[in-house]
Design an enzyme around this catalytic site. Structure first.
Site, short mmCIF file in Angstrom:
data_model
loop_
_atom_site.label_atom_id
_atom_site.label_comp_id
_atom_site.label_asym_id
_atom_site.label_seq_id
_atom_site.Cartn_x
_atom_site.Cartn_y
_atom_site.Cartn_z
N GLU B 80 8.96 -1.20 -2.64
CA GLU B 80 10.48 -1.02 -2.47
C GLU B 80 11.04 -1.17 -1.16
O GLU B 80 12.20 -0.91 -0.49
CB GLU B 80 10.87 0.38 -3.01
CG GLU B 80 10.43 1.64 -2.19
CD GLU B 80 11.60 2.40 -1.68
OE1 GLU B 80 12.40 2.98 -2.08
OE2 GLU B 80 11.58 2.57 -0.27
N CYS B 112 8.71 4.02 -7.15
CA CYS B 112 7.35 4.07 -6.60
C CYS B 112 6.42 3.55 -7.65
O CYS B 112 5.31 3.92 -7.49
CB CYS B 112 7.20 5.60 -6.54
SG CYS B 112 8.10 6.15 -5.32
N THR B 201 15.11 15.34 -10.40
CA THR B 201 14.03 14.62 -10.41
C THR B 201 12.71 15.09 -11.04
O THR B 201 11.77 14.36 -11.15
CB THR B 201 13.56 14.18 -8.67
OG1 THR B 201 13.57 15.53 -8.13
CG2 THR B 201 14.51 13.33 -7.88
N HIS B 234 1.12 9.99 -9.75
CA HIS B 234 2.04 9.46 -8.53
C HIS B 234 2.24 11.00 -7.65
O HIS B 234 2.38 12.21 -8.44
CB HIS B 234 3.12 9.07 -9.15
CG HIS B 234 4.17 8.83 -8.09
ND1 HIS B 234 3.77 8.25 -6.90
CD2 HIS B 234 5.65 9.45 -8.00
CE1 HIS B 234 5.23 8.25 -6.18
NE2 HIS B 234 6.03 8.92 -6.59
#
Ligand SMILES: [Zn+2]
Lengths: 129, 348
Positions: B80, B112, B201, B234
């Site tokens: 990104e 991500c 999130t 992640h």
């Protein structure tokens, strides 16, 4: 604008391409058309190794505009395994602890930016092993 | 057999401690370190970006694969923080490695998870027989707004994986992707720092998508968490991967080796790929590895790998991730960090 010259020099700047004289073995970095030792014009393209040692260096504390945000930084002459010498910035180092003879590895880094909107120029630098 | 034939990883040497950032903004360092489980993070040098990080990782991947770079038919970089808005990062990389010009190159983006996307497409092209080798890379030099929680995590690093059919070091047994429109985190065109929807999130984004991909993969493979030696998810902070691992039934021991985030930070597209590299650095033949990435917006890519007899032969041919993580750090103060990350307004 540095676009044309930068583009022409990509083989040597990106992957250390050199010319090796097929007659006497002289290595020209960057490429040459005529061998300075034997005058032969017959070269093969080789890629230099990415390991060497510092022959000498200087610390730049006042730099031109483009590099002024990076001071102090070290510029040195590095001898690669093949005996070829090249001038390069020595990155990621405490400049006050740098010594002649230290072993280095050649890495790929951003060298400069052509202003805020121009191209990014990449090439080789040395880092301590 | 199709899988990873060579891999490499790279982290910059510069670091900033979470404590230094916390003190700068008048926050309590102990609370931040405990809450996010982040001690320090990597910072790219002034001459490093997604392209240079990708090149460093890719060079080690080629060394480990011990192949002619000319045989690589595709190179995909997921990030990104591609240095150019228009001009592919991979075009520079192939010329630095001596790949191509007969090669397919593309830049991937998906917050991500762009790195695992690149890996998935590279794997699929080799599996289909379209090409002999393909390389997928995840790398980032991400930015968090000053004073924002993301500033403690957004870091720099990456990993590269060459997929092939011969001398496979880690076979890919199963994959699964899981995606839905979820506005948990974004950056509009032209904006410098990303925005995020705070607590949104967590469950509706990170946990839902990782568990969606993970559960589908466990079902497909008829395997259960106890069948794996290692798992990596992640790592936006230290806490989330531990929590999602626990919810899925993985133990702390299974997560330990790939859980590099407390000392590295979140390398975005490079996060779970660098965790995987840390696992491949030490895994033994027969070990099964579970990996699920996450990208905001939102989606997850999952892989099940199994290490082969080839893996120990290539582990020492490149730099190991934990060697870079735990040695030769150069610590920055906040002022140096702000300068490195272009957070200071100057006259051009
Ligand atoms: Zn000659």
């Amino acid at each position: 604008m540095i676009t044309a010259r930068y583009h022409r020099e990509i083989p040597q700047r990106y992957r250390l391409e050199a010319g090796k004289c097929k007659k006497c073995g002289f290595i020209a970095f960057p490429h040459r058309l005529v061998c300075p030792k034997c005058k032969s014009q017959d070269f093969e393209t080789i890629r230099l190794s990415d390991e060497g040692k510092i022959l000498t260096f200087t610390i730049v504390r006042v730099a031109s505009d483009k590099f002024s945000k990076q001071t102090p930084f070290a510029v040195g002459i590095v001898e690669l395994k093949e005996g070829v010498k090249l001038t390069t910035q020595i990155a990621d180092v405490d400049v006050d602890k740098l010594e002649i003879g230290q072993k280095v590895k050649i890495v790929f880094r951003k060298i400069q930016e052509d202003g805020k909107a121009g191209i990014l120029c990449y090439g080789y630098k040395a880092v301590l092993i | 057999m199709v899988g990873i034939v060579g891999y490499g990883s790279y982290l910059p040497r510069y670091r900033i401690k979470a404590e230094v950032i916390a003190k700068q903004w008048g926050s309590d360092p102990a609370a931040i370190i405990r809450g996010l489980q982040l001690n320090e993070k990597t910072v790219p040098g002034q001459d490093e970006d997604t392209i240079t990080i990708s090149v460093a990782a890719a060079r080690d991947a080629v060394k480990r694969a011990n192949i002619n770079p000319q045989d690589i038919g595709a190179v995909y970089i997921g990030s990104e923080s591609h240095p150019y808005a228009v001009k592919p990062s991979g075009a520079t990389l192939i010329d630095a490695l001596g790949i191509g010009p007969d090669v397919h190159v593309a830049s991937y983006e998906f917050a991500c998870k762009a790195g695992s996307e690149a890996m998935y497409v590279a794997y699929s092209l080799v599996k289909s027989g379209e090409m002999k080798y393909a390389m997928g890379i995840g790398a980032d030099t991400s930015q968090g707004a000053p004073g924002d929680a993301l500033e403690y995590s957004a870091s720099a690093g990456g990993a590269a994986f060459i997929m092939g059919k011969e001398k496979v070091a880690a076979e890919i047994l199963f994959t699964h992707s899981y995606t839905s429109d979820t506005p948990d985190f974004w950056r509009r065109e032209g904006e410098f720092y990303p925005r995020h929807a705070g607590r949104f999130t967590g469950d509706p984004a990170y946990f839902k998508h990782i568990m969606g991909a993970a559960n589908a993969m466990l079902e497909k493979s008829k395997m259960s968490p106890k069948d794996f030696k290692y798992a990596v998810f992640h790592m936006p902070n230290g806490k989330f991967p531990q929590e999602v691992g626990k919810r899925l039934g993985f133990t702390k021991e299974q997560l330990e080796v790939g859980w590099i985030v407390p000392w590295m930070g979140n390398t975005y597209s490079g996060s779970s790929p660098t965790g995987l590299a840390a696992i491949l650095d030490v895994a033994k033949p027969g070990d099964s590895i579970f990996m699920v990435s996450f990208g905001s917006g939102a989606g997850s890519d999952g892989f099940i790998f199994r290490a082969t007899d080839e893996l120990p032969k290539i582990q020492n041919l490149g730099v190991k991730l934990r060697d870079m993580l735990l040695n030769n750090q150069i610590y920055l103060n906040y002022g140096e960090y702000a300068k490195f990350r272009h957070k200071i307004k100057i006259n051009e």
